[in-house]
Design a protein around this motif. Structure first.
Motif, PDB file in Angstrom:
ATOM      1  N   GLU A 190      16.986  -6.051  10.924  1.00 46.35           N
ATOM      2  CA  GLU A 190      15.624  -5.663  10.580  1.00 46.35           C
ATOM      3  C   GLU A 190      15.002  -6.653   9.609  1.00 46.35           C
ATOM      4  OE1 GLU A 190      15.096  -2.372   8.035  1.00 46.35           O
ATOM      5  OE2 GLU A 190      16.912  -2.751   6.908  1.00 46.35           O
ATOM      6  N   GLU A 191      13.691  -6.595   9.478  1.00 45.01           N
ATOM      7  CA  GLU A 191      13.023  -7.335   8.426  1.00 45.01           C
ATOM      8  C   GLU A 191      13.292  -6.642   7.098  1.00 45.01           C
ATOM      9  OE1 GLU A 191       8.954  -7.488   9.429  1.00 45.01           O
ATOM     10  OE2 GLU A 191       9.237  -8.838  11.135  1.00 45.01           O
ATOM     11  N   ASP A 192      13.104  -7.368   6.005  1.00 42.99           N
ATOM     12  CA  ASP A 192      13.395  -6.817   4.687  1.00 42.99           C
ATOM     13  C   ASP A 192      12.504  -5.626   4.361  1.00 42.99           C
ATOM     14  OD1 ASP A 192      14.026 -10.093   3.295  1.00 42.99           O
ATOM     15  OD2 ASP A 192      15.366  -8.670   4.276  1.00 42.99           O
ATOM     16  N   VAL A 193      11.282  -5.609   4.897  1.00 47.26           N
ATOM     17  CA  VAL A 193      10.321  -4.559   4.577  1.00 47.26           C
ATOM     18  C   VAL A 193       9.915  -3.834   5.856  1.00 47.26           C
ATOM     19  CG1 VAL A 193       8.090  -4.030   3.538  1.00 47.26           C
ATOM     20  CG2 VAL A 193       9.466  -5.922   2.639  1.00 47.26           C
ATOM     21  N   GLN A 194       9.992  -2.495   5.814  1.00 47.30           N
ATOM     22  CA  GLN A 194       9.503  -1.687   6.932  1.00 47.30           C
ATOM     23  C   GLN A 194       8.131  -1.119   6.563  1.00 47.30           C
ATOM     24  OE1 GLN A 194      12.415   1.189   8.385  1.00 47.30           O
ATOM     25  NE2 GLN A 194      14.023   0.029   7.371  1.00 47.30           N
ATOM     26  N   HIS A 195       7.265  -1.055   7.534  1.00 47.49           N
ATOM     27  CA  HIS A 195       5.900  -0.576   7.293  1.00 47.49           C
ATOM     28  C   HIS A 195       5.661   0.711   8.084  1.00 47.49           C
ATOM     29  CE1 HIS A 195       4.627  -4.375   5.324  1.00 47.49           C
ATOM     30  NE2 HIS A 195       5.501  -4.919   6.159  1.00 47.49           N
ATOM     31  N   GLY A 196       4.827   1.575   7.525  1.00 47.44           N
ATOM     32  CA  GLY A 196       4.489   2.812   8.208  1.00 47.44           C
ATOM     33  C   GLY A 196       3.242   3.424   7.607  1.00 47.44           C
ATOM     34  N   LYS A 197       2.849   4.595   8.130  1.00 45.22           N
ATOM     35  CA  LYS A 197       1.662   5.292   7.639  1.00 45.22           C
ATOM     36  C   LYS A 197       1.954   6.776   7.490  1.00 45.22           C
ATOM     37  CE  LYS A 197      -1.967   2.238   9.459  1.00 45.22           C
ATOM     38  NZ  LYS A 197      -3.191   2.180  10.293  1.00 45.22           N
ATOM     39  N   ILE A 198       1.370   7.381   6.465  1.00 35.26           N
ATOM     40  CA  ILE A 198       1.391   8.825   6.266  1.00 35.26           C
ATOM     41  C   ILE A 198      -0.057   9.281   6.193  1.00 35.26           C
ATOM     42  CG2 ILE A 198       2.082  10.728   4.771  1.00 35.26           C
ATOM     43  CD1 ILE A 198       4.352   9.050   3.740  1.00 35.26           C
ATOM     44  N   GLU A 199      -0.470  10.057   7.189  1.00 39.13           N
ATOM     45  CA  GLU A 199      -1.857  10.551   7.244  1.00 39.13           C
ATOM     46  C   GLU A 199      -2.850   9.400   7.095  1.00 39.13           C
ATOM     47  OE1 GLU A 199      -2.301  13.635   4.374  1.00 39.13           O
ATOM     48  OE2 GLU A 199      -0.879  14.974   5.375  1.00 39.13           O
ATOM     49  N   GLY A 200      -2.543   8.279   7.737  1.00 45.92           N
ATOM     50  CA  GLY A 200      -3.450   7.141   7.731  1.00 45.92           C
ATOM     51  C   GLY A 200      -3.292   6.204   6.549  1.00 45.92           C
ATOM     52  N   HIS A 201      -2.446   6.540   5.583  1.00 49.07           N
ATOM     53  CA  HIS A 201      -2.254   5.710   4.396  1.00 49.07           C
ATOM     54  C   HIS A 201      -0.963   4.896   4.553  1.00 49.07           C
ATOM     55  CE1 HIS A 201      -5.488   7.708   2.175  1.00 49.07           C
ATOM     56  NE2 HIS A 201      -5.037   8.842   2.710  1.00 49.07           N
ATOM     57  N   GLU A 202      -1.079   3.579   4.379  1.00 54.27           N
ATOM     58  CA  GLU A 202       0.046   2.687   4.615  1.00 54.27           C
ATOM     59  C   GLU A 202       1.075   2.759   3.488  1.00 54.27           C
ATOM     60  OE1 GLU A 202      -1.464  -1.222   5.208  1.00 54.27           O
ATOM     61  OE2 GLU A 202      -2.335  -0.766   7.175  1.00 54.27           O
ATOM     62  N   TYR A 203       2.338   2.522   3.863  1.00 56.04           N
ATOM     63  CA  TYR A 203       3.406   2.420   2.874  1.00 56.04           C
ATOM     64  C   TYR A 203       4.386   1.340   3.315  1.00 56.04           C
ATOM     65  CZ  TYR A 203       6.425   5.012   6.131  1.00 56.04           C
ATOM     66  OH  TYR A 203       7.151   5.409   7.223  1.00 56.04           O
ATOM     67  N   GLN A 204       5.197   0.882   2.371  1.00 52.95           N
ATOM     68  CA  GLN A 204       6.265  -0.064   2.634  1.00 52.95           C
ATOM     69  C   GLN A 204       7.580   0.562   2.203  1.00 52.95           C
ATOM     70  OE1 GLN A 204       5.305  -3.663   0.532  1.00 52.95           O
ATOM     71  NE2 GLN A 204       3.822  -4.339   2.061  1.00 52.95           N
ATOM     72  N   LEU A 205       8.629   0.304   2.968  1.00 54.61           N
ATOM     73  CA  LEU A 205       9.939   0.893   2.689  1.00 54.61           C
ATOM     74  C   LEU A 205      10.973  -0.230   2.626  1.00 54.61           C
ATOM     75  CD1 LEU A 205      11.160   3.793   2.415  1.00 54.61           C
ATOM     76  CD2 LEU A 205      11.868   3.579   4.790  1.00 54.61           C
ATOM     77  N   THR A 206      11.701  -0.309   1.511  1.00 52.46           N
ATOM     78  CA  THR A 206      12.736  -1.324   1.348  1.00 52.46           C
ATOM     79  C   THR A 206      13.988  -0.670   0.774  1.00 52.46           C
ATOM     80  OG1 THR A 206      12.005  -1.880  -0.906  1.00 52.46           O
ATOM     81  CG2 THR A 206      11.063  -3.159   0.904  1.00 52.46           C
ATOM     82  N   VAL A 207      15.107  -1.359   0.917  1.00 56.68           N
ATOM     83  CA  VAL A 207      16.381  -0.908   0.344  1.00 56.68           C
ATOM     84  C   VAL A 207      16.943  -2.038  -0.496  1.00 56.68           C
ATOM     85  CG1 VAL A 207      18.723  -0.108   0.802  1.00 56.68           C
ATOM     86  CG2 VAL A 207      16.842   0.630   2.277  1.00 56.68           C
ATOM     87  N   SER A 208      17.325  -1.725  -1.725  1.00 55.21           N
ATOM     88  CA  SER A 208      17.894  -2.715  -2.626  1.00 55.21           C
ATOM     89  C   SER A 208      19.121  -2.120  -3.289  1.00 55.21           C
ATOM     90  CB  SER A 208      16.868  -3.136  -3.692  1.00 55.21           C
ATOM     91  OG  SER A 208      17.443  -4.012  -4.636  1.00 55.21           O
ATOM     92  N   LEU A 209      20.299  -2.733  -3.046  1.00 55.81           N
ATOM     93  CA  LEU A 209      21.564  -2.276  -3.630  1.00 55.81           C
ATOM     94  C   LEU A 209      21.798  -0.790  -3.366  1.00 55.81           C
ATOM     95  CD1 LEU A 209      21.448  -4.194  -7.036  1.00 55.81           C
ATOM     96  CD2 LEU A 209      22.639  -4.849  -4.937  1.00 55.81           C
TER      97      LEU A 209
END
Length: 382
Positions: free
Chosen positions: A90-109
């Motif tokens: 996967e790419e380091d950052v996953q992108h998505g939306k909640i009720e039309g509002h964007e978010y980014q999802l990452t995992v670190s350690l």
């Protein structure tokens, strides 16, 4: 896909599924068999020997099962075909939306971080540490994350990603680290030691092999990391304190979401260390040769309680009467006063004036070494 290759990949997936779910291997294989529309794994083997191979639809169902279970980097679909045919990262950052509002999802350690405009949701790797939502105070009444429904959806996504990460970790670790034997003995995932009782360096808890395996080697009481879990309580040997056995009732579960509204705008805290750093940087900028640069580095900078600065130069490294123009300008921007003095100090190198002939530290070092070489005891006096 050749039949034997299909069976090999199915065995590999069932093994990873069992490790991820921390269940016996036969259960993992039976679950894969059920997904393939067989009653149990033995039926899969019989069908394989008779020439059966999975259809694309069956492989897709197995793939979907792993997409829901494992982290994206272990279960993503390939553009050219099924996950079973080719794994991709996967790419380091996953992108998505909640009720039309964007978010980014990452995992670190092992920790999950979910961010949107004006908010940050953090889910720690340890299963008994609280998830924390930080909301910027300056947009507190505008951010959709203030709504309970939005928070619930965001937390659900982040917790699922955290569970996927834990499943991925469990699938990568040796089997004995997550599955105790009949005596309750488990293997430490880092140092490989095998014991049935373990001890936490942070809270002095005594933990059974099953308890520590179920928590993926984070202390079930205080959430300490696997690095703090040891096979004996060596730090208690010379004290009157004894390790406290941890009962199942004392095991902490994942606490509820903690919401923290704070002003996240960056603020400058001018402490003596930061003031000294800026002033010394400016002094180096004021230096016009290697000798003065050494003088800037060697200068003593004292910051008083009111943040005013006193600079002491060495008279052999900094010319008397030379104003540190950049340092004074920096001080003026910071709103502080500067006092200067010159004194004699013991220098790290002889002949400080040698540096006045070059700006290059390399050239200055070469000149200095040559001067020292001329002072060798074995060199004849002319």
């Amino acid at each position: 896909m050749k039949p034997n290759y299909s069976l090999k990949k199915l065995k590999e997936l069932s093994k990873r599924y069992a490790r991820a779910r921390r269940v016996p291997l036969h259960q993992g294989r039976d679950i894969v068999a059920t997904t393939l529309e067989f009653s149990h794994w033995n039926e899969v083997m019989k069908a394989h020997r008779a020439g059966w191979s999975p259809t694309k639809a069956q492989l897709s169902r197995v793939e979907n099962m792993f997409i829901d279970l494992l982290p994206a980097n272990e279960s993503s679909r390939s553009e050219s075909g099924s996950y079973i045919e080719a794994l991709i990262f996967e790419e380091d950052v996953q992108h998505g939306k909640i009720e039309g509002h964007e978010y980014q999802l990452t995992v670190s350690l092992g920790d999950v971080h979910m961010c949107g405009t004006g908010w940050h949701l953090h889910v720690p790797e340890a299963p008994n540490k609280a998830p924390r939502l930080e909301i910027a105070k300056q947009i507190e009444h505008e951010a959709p994350v203030n709504e309970a429904r939005f928070q619930h959806q965001a937390l659900e996504i982040a917790l699922k990603r955290a569970e996927q990460e834990r499943a991925g970790i469990a699938s990568d670790w040796p089997r004995r680290t997550t599955m105790p034997d009949k005596q309750g003995v488990v293997r430490h995932p880092i140092n490989g030691t095998e014991e049935k009782i373990w001890y936490c360096l942070h809270c002095d808890s005594s933990i059974t092999g099953e308890q520590i395996a179920n928590s993926l080697w984070h202390c079930p009481s205080c959430a300490a990391s696997p690095l703090d879990i040891h096979e004996n309580a060596w730090w208690l040997e010379d004290s009157d304190t004894e390790a406290k056995p941890l009962s199942d009732a004392d095991i902490q579960r994942r606490p509820d979401l903690v919401v923290d509204v704070r002003d996240t705008r960056l603020k400058l805290d001018l402490n003596p260390e930061k003031i000294t750093l800026l002033i010394r940087s400016a002094l180096i900028e004021d230096a016009s040769n290697a000798s003065e640069r050494l003088g800037a580095l060697y200068a003593e900078i004292n910051v008083h309680e009111d943040n005013d600065v006193w600079i002491t130069f060495d008279e052999d490294l900094w010319p008397e009467g030379k104003d540190p123009v950049s340092a004074l300008a920096v001080a003026a921007l910071l709103g502080i006063r500067v006092e200067q003095e010159v004194c004699l100090r013991e220098l790290p190198f002889a002949w400080p004036a040698l540096g006045e002939h070059t700006f290059s530290t390399v050239e200055y070092t070469e000149i200095m070494l040559k001067a020292y070489a001329d002072q060798r005891a074995d060199k004849p006096i002319e």
